[in-house]
Design an enzyme around this catalytic site. Sequence first.
Site, PDB file in Angstrom:
ATOM      1  N   GLY A  53       0.798  -1.427   0.117  1.00  0.00           N
ATOM      2  CA  GLY A  53       0.000  -0.019   0.042  1.00  0.00           C
ATOM      3  C   GLY A  53       0.772   1.327  -0.080  1.00  0.00           C
ATOM      4  N   HIS A  54       1.993   1.168  -0.143  1.00  0.00           N
ATOM      5  CA  HIS A  54       2.875   2.490  -0.049  1.00  0.00           C
ATOM      6  C   HIS A  54       4.270   2.461  -1.030  1.00  0.00           C
ATOM      7  CE1 HIS A  54       5.518   5.533   2.110  1.00  0.00           C
ATOM      8  NE2 HIS A  54       4.338   5.849   2.860  1.00  0.00           N
ATOM      9  N   PHE A  55       3.882   2.515  -2.098  1.00  0.00           N
ATOM     10  CA  PHE A  55       2.850   2.869  -2.925  1.00  0.00           C
ATOM     11  C   PHE A  55       2.956   1.886  -3.974  1.00  0.00           C
ATOM     12  CE2 PHE A  55       4.015   6.981  -0.781  1.00  0.00           C
ATOM     13  CZ  PHE A  55       2.729   7.187  -0.233  1.00  0.00           C
ATOM     14  N   ILE A  60       7.979   3.070  -1.961  1.00  0.00           N
ATOM     15  CA  ILE A  60       8.937   3.517  -1.077  1.00  0.00           C
ATOM     16  C   ILE A  60       8.845   2.993   0.435  1.00  0.00           C
ATOM     17  CG2 ILE A  60       9.439   5.367  -2.524  1.00  0.00           C
ATOM     18  CD1 ILE A  60       7.973   7.205  -0.581  1.00  0.00           C
TER      19      ILE A  60
END
Length: 153
Positions: A53-55, A60
């Site tokens: 989820g990041h991203f 990152i």
Amino acid sequence: MSEKPVLGIQDIQNLLPHRYPFLLVDKILSYDLNTRSIVAQKNVTINEPFFVGHFPEAPIMPGVLILEALAQAAGVLLGIILENDRDKKIALFLGIQKAKFRQPVKPGDVLILKAEFSLISAKGGKAIAQAFVGSQIVAEGELSFVLVKKESI
């Protein structure tokens, strides 16, 4: 970086309570009890759960997890220093001052974690910490820890 570790993952797990997916130190490259400093390594892979989820389009490592990795590296050194009290006390991350994020950390990066304690007492400690990818500082801050009795948590 293929340096032979001074402490491997089993040693780290004996010193820290963290486990997958929250154990963010893979090996200890060096430590010095005289300077109260430590150098650790985190291999950042695309398989890290936070990259979902990041991203997804441009993964990152979250900055807060870089700081947590620094705190864990410092915690390993506190565990070594507390050798005789390790069964009774645990170091808890208390706070961070002057945190700065300078570069993104991406899958495939090797994160080098450095911490040096400016203060260690019976109540806790303070350390200056920096995270590197290659020769570039990617994050830094001043970490604070409190030592508590294990039975109190």
